[in-house]
Enzyme design. Sequence first.
Site, short mmCIF file in Angstrom:
data_model
loop_
_atom_site.label_atom_id
_atom_site.label_comp_id
_atom_site.label_asym_id
_atom_site.label_seq_id
_atom_site.Cartn_x
_atom_site.Cartn_y
_atom_site.Cartn_z
CG ASP A 150 -1.99 1.20 1.32
OD1 ASP A 150 -2.24 1.29 -0.10
OD2 ASP A 150 -2.38 1.56 2.14
CB CYS A 204 -20.33 -4.33 -10.73
SG CYS A 204 -19.12 -4.24 -9.44
CB CYS A 207 -25.04 -4.06 -8.32
SG CYS A 207 -25.20 -3.75 -6.48
CB CYS A 210 -20.52 0.43 -3.65
SG CYS A 210 -20.42 0.61 -5.41
CB CYS A 214 -21.15 7.44 -1.23
SG CYS A 214 -20.01 8.68 -0.95
CB CYS A 230 -13.49 9.93 -0.33
SG CYS A 230 -13.63 8.42 0.67
CB CYS A 257 -16.58 6.40 5.43
SG CYS A 257 -18.27 5.95 4.80
#
Length: 390
Positions: A150, A204, A207, A210, A214, A230, A257
């Site tokens: 990361d 996906c 759909c 997600c 938000c 975000c 989040c």
Amino acid sequence: MRTLISDPTGRADADQRRQDKLTAFVKAEAAAQGFDLCRITHAESIPQAPARLETFLGDGHHGTMGWMEETRDRRSDPKVLWPEVRSVVMFGLNYGPEEDPRGLQEKPSHGAISVYARNRDYHDIIKGRLKEIATRFAARAGEDVKVFVDTAPVMEKPLGEAAGLGWQGKHTNLVSRTHGSWIFLGSMFTTADLVLDEPEVDHCGSCRACLEACPTNAFPAPYRLDARRCISYLTIEHKGPIDPEFRPLIGNRIYGCDDCLAACPWNKFAASASEMKLKARDDLKEPSLAFLLSLDDATFRTFFSGSPVKRIGRNRFIRNVLLAAGNSADTALIEPCLMLARDPSATVRGMVIWALKRLMSPEEFVRFSASRAEEDDPEVLDEWQLAGVA
């Protein structure tokens, strides 16, 4: 999968057997270290990444994360980061919670910490495991290796898709058919040739769960994220005061989040995670805002020792907690907020004003403003002006 042309000496067949053995070895090591997924791709498997990154940066969707722009060349192409790399081994570790983290929104006097941050810093945990694998692999293969988790300029999600771990969902995170959206990623670059896995395709469909989950409408379109909107960016990466537009929408989310991840229907398969997955600390599942507001720098560092929360520092964290307090409608938090009115941090003092404006009655807030100390910090003065106090 790479195909090798046989030659009279049988060298190609020997090379294929070597690839097979090394591939089986690294996957067995991954399983032994507790990784739920391990797939392999080649170093040139994400040709679409540079253009997508340029669009993201060009639109300014990275906000103040200048390091993304500074490392754009290395980030978009593994060969630029390390020219000698041939194979990229991608690892996935499930960290799915035992319950839907969105349930904490019904407890506004408690802070919601993102699921990934409720235990030890995953960077340390995963990198330690990858180093174990890399050491044994290098000794076995006689090849060079590098491991990344990361923090390096590696586009792990596109590489994960190319390797077959999952696909990048409409929320831009990796989704696995076996572990949903709750996956930590790590990678091992190597100069060795390994057997490649097939890339995953997008599942996906139509759909939009997600995107619709938000709170701040951070997705301008499917598969695109504007980090500036975000909550994870605002509560972790963003320094200074948070835009008043977003403050009520953040609720009690004090570090990150999980809403877009938690909304993913593929999470129903995440129960098959290995028994070695990370477990949340009980005291980080739903800590009280009153307790968190009492943390000075020393107690903050002690309480979040080993946690990624510690990286943002006490002042930015208390800013988030004060924001949550202002959203809580819990008047019992007025006194803990008042205790911070003369905090050394201007960021903290400024957010105290916003929180108390929402928690106090108009009469109480007038009395509070009349008793305020002399202030010359522009950030704090802006908050007084926002609160309607000259």
